[in-house]
Design a protein around this motif. Structure first.
Motif, PDB file in Angstrom:
ATOM      1  N   GLY A   4     -50.452 -12.151  -7.400  1.00  0.00           N
ATOM      2  CA  GLY A   4     -50.663 -13.588  -7.473  1.00  0.00           C
ATOM      3  C   GLY A   4     -49.831 -14.372  -6.472  1.00  0.00           C
ATOM      4  N   VAL A   5     -48.880 -13.703  -5.800  1.00  0.00           N
ATOM      5  CA  VAL A   5     -48.052 -14.372  -4.794  1.00  0.00           C
ATOM      6  C   VAL A   5     -48.633 -14.089  -3.416  1.00  0.00           C
ATOM      7  CG1 VAL A   5     -45.761 -14.515  -3.738  1.00  0.00           C
ATOM      8  CG2 VAL A   5     -45.975 -14.195  -6.217  1.00  0.00           C
ATOM      9  N   TYR A  43     -44.823 -10.326  -6.898  1.00  0.00           N
ATOM     10  CA  TYR A  43     -45.765  -9.896  -7.918  1.00  0.00           C
ATOM     11  C   TYR A  43     -47.184 -10.335  -7.590  1.00  0.00           C
ATOM     12  CZ  TYR A  43     -41.575  -8.836 -10.518  1.00  0.00           C
ATOM     13  OH  TYR A  43     -40.363  -8.316 -10.905  1.00  0.00           O
ATOM     14  N   ASN A  72     -45.099 -14.813 -12.154  1.00  0.00           N
ATOM     15  CA  ASN A  72     -46.553 -14.952 -12.104  1.00  0.00           C
ATOM     16  C   ASN A  72     -47.167 -15.205 -13.471  1.00  0.00           C
ATOM     17  OD1 ASN A  72     -46.412 -12.377 -13.224  1.00  0.00           O
ATOM     18  ND2 ASN A  72     -47.778 -11.434 -11.741  1.00  0.00           N
ATOM     19  N   VAL A 123     -52.717 -14.517 -14.585  1.00  0.00           N
ATOM     20  CA  VAL A 123     -51.864 -14.671 -13.415  1.00  0.00           C
ATOM     21  C   VAL A 123     -51.931 -16.113 -12.925  1.00  0.00           C
ATOM     22  CG1 VAL A 123     -51.589 -14.039 -10.979  1.00  0.00           C
ATOM     23  CG2 VAL A 123     -52.056 -12.276 -12.681  1.00  0.00           C
ATOM     24  N   THR A 146     -51.223  -8.040  -3.075  1.00  0.00           N
ATOM     25  CA  THR A 146     -50.378  -9.125  -2.583  1.00  0.00           C
ATOM     26  C   THR A 146     -50.530  -9.233  -1.071  1.00  0.00           C
ATOM     27  OG1 THR A 146     -48.822  -8.699  -4.364  1.00  0.00           O
ATOM     28  CG2 THR A 146     -47.988  -9.946  -2.521  1.00  0.00           C
ATOM     29  N   LYS A 160     -51.132 -18.246  -9.745  1.00  0.00           N
ATOM     30  CA  LYS A 160     -50.912 -17.961  -8.325  1.00  0.00           C
ATOM     31  C   LYS A 160     -49.873 -18.867  -7.695  1.00  0.00           C
ATOM     32  CE  LYS A 160     -55.338 -15.875  -7.777  1.00  0.00           C
ATOM     33  NZ  LYS A 160     -56.275 -15.368  -6.848  1.00  0.00           N
ATOM     34  N   THR A 161     -49.148 -18.294  -6.748  1.00  0.00           N
ATOM     35  CA  THR A 161     -48.145 -19.014  -5.968  1.00  0.00           C
ATOM     36  C   THR A 161     -48.464 -18.791  -4.501  1.00  0.00           C
ATOM     37  OG1 THR A 161     -46.469 -18.695  -7.672  1.00  0.00           O
ATOM     38  CG2 THR A 161     -45.682 -19.167  -5.442  1.00  0.00           C
ATOM     39  N   CYS A 184     -44.123 -19.735 -11.016  1.00  0.00           N
ATOM     40  CA  CYS A 184     -45.509 -19.534 -10.567  1.00  0.00           C
ATOM     41  C   CYS A 184     -46.380 -20.784 -10.703  1.00  0.00           C
ATOM     42  CB  CYS A 184     -46.131 -18.373 -11.332  1.00  0.00           C
ATOM     43  SG  CYS A 184     -46.135 -18.571 -13.114  1.00  0.00           S
TER      44      CYS A 184
END
Length: 181
Positions: free
Chosen positions: A68-69, A66, A85, A98, A51, A100-101, A117
């Motif tokens: 993907g952020v 989490y 996520n 996942v 992350t 992503k954000t 997410c």
């Protein structure tokens, strides 16, 4: 100035922590996490593997970031903000992907907001406390509600512009009220 890591925090030696960063009690930072300089991470925060957190960001107590952020620089993440996520969460799904954000520079997220997410929070946007964000938020937009909707626009310093037609973003000169020098 080196980073401060509280003795009860668990920080993987395979993570990268920038100078001047503070990591407070009962926080966990996993392997591959990259945390910028002068970041303040409150107590009971979980930062998952790989992350990214940008410089000068403040993450309040009880937040979980989490895999993907991605959090940009100068971001405020209020207490107990929830990030997800997985768009289709099922306990029995071993093949989940996942989603992503991305939280862009200067964004602010109020306490207890939920960020679903797969979305992007634009530069200097503001998410109201308790909002449930299910769609992308444009730069400088102020969103509130469940689901979150644009209710106004804010300047770089967070002043509301009281825009009557929120479907039309304001001119860029109205958004930059940051004092120079």
């Amino acid at each position: 100035m080196s980073a401060y890591i509280h003795p009860t925090a668990e920080v993987s030696p395979q993570s990268s922590i920038g100078e001047g960063t503070s990591i407070w009690n009962w926080t966990k930072v996993r392997e591959g996490a990259e945390i910028g300089v002068n970041v303040n991470i409150g107590q009971c925060v979980y930062i998952d593997f790989n992350t990214e957190v940008g410089d000068r960001t403040k993450i309040q107590n009880g937040v979980s970031l989490y895999h993907g952020v991605t959090i940009g620089s100068d971001v405020f993440v209020g207490p107990n903000v929830t990030f997800t996520n997985d768009l289709i969460p099922r306990a029995h799904n071993n093949d989940w992907v996942v989603s992503k954000t991305n939280v862009e520079d200067g964004a602010s997220i109020g306490a207890n907001a939920t960020i679903v997410c797969g979305i992007n929070l634009g530069r200097h946007c503001m998410v109201a406390a308790g909002a449930v964000v299910t769609k992308n938020v444009p730069a400088h937009a102020l969103v509130a509600g469940c689901p979150a909707r644009i209710v106004d626009y804010v300047t770089i310093t967070g002043k509301r512009l009281c825009v009557e037609d929120v479907t039309s973003p304001p001119e860029s000169h109205q958004l930059d009220d940051k004092e120079v020098g």
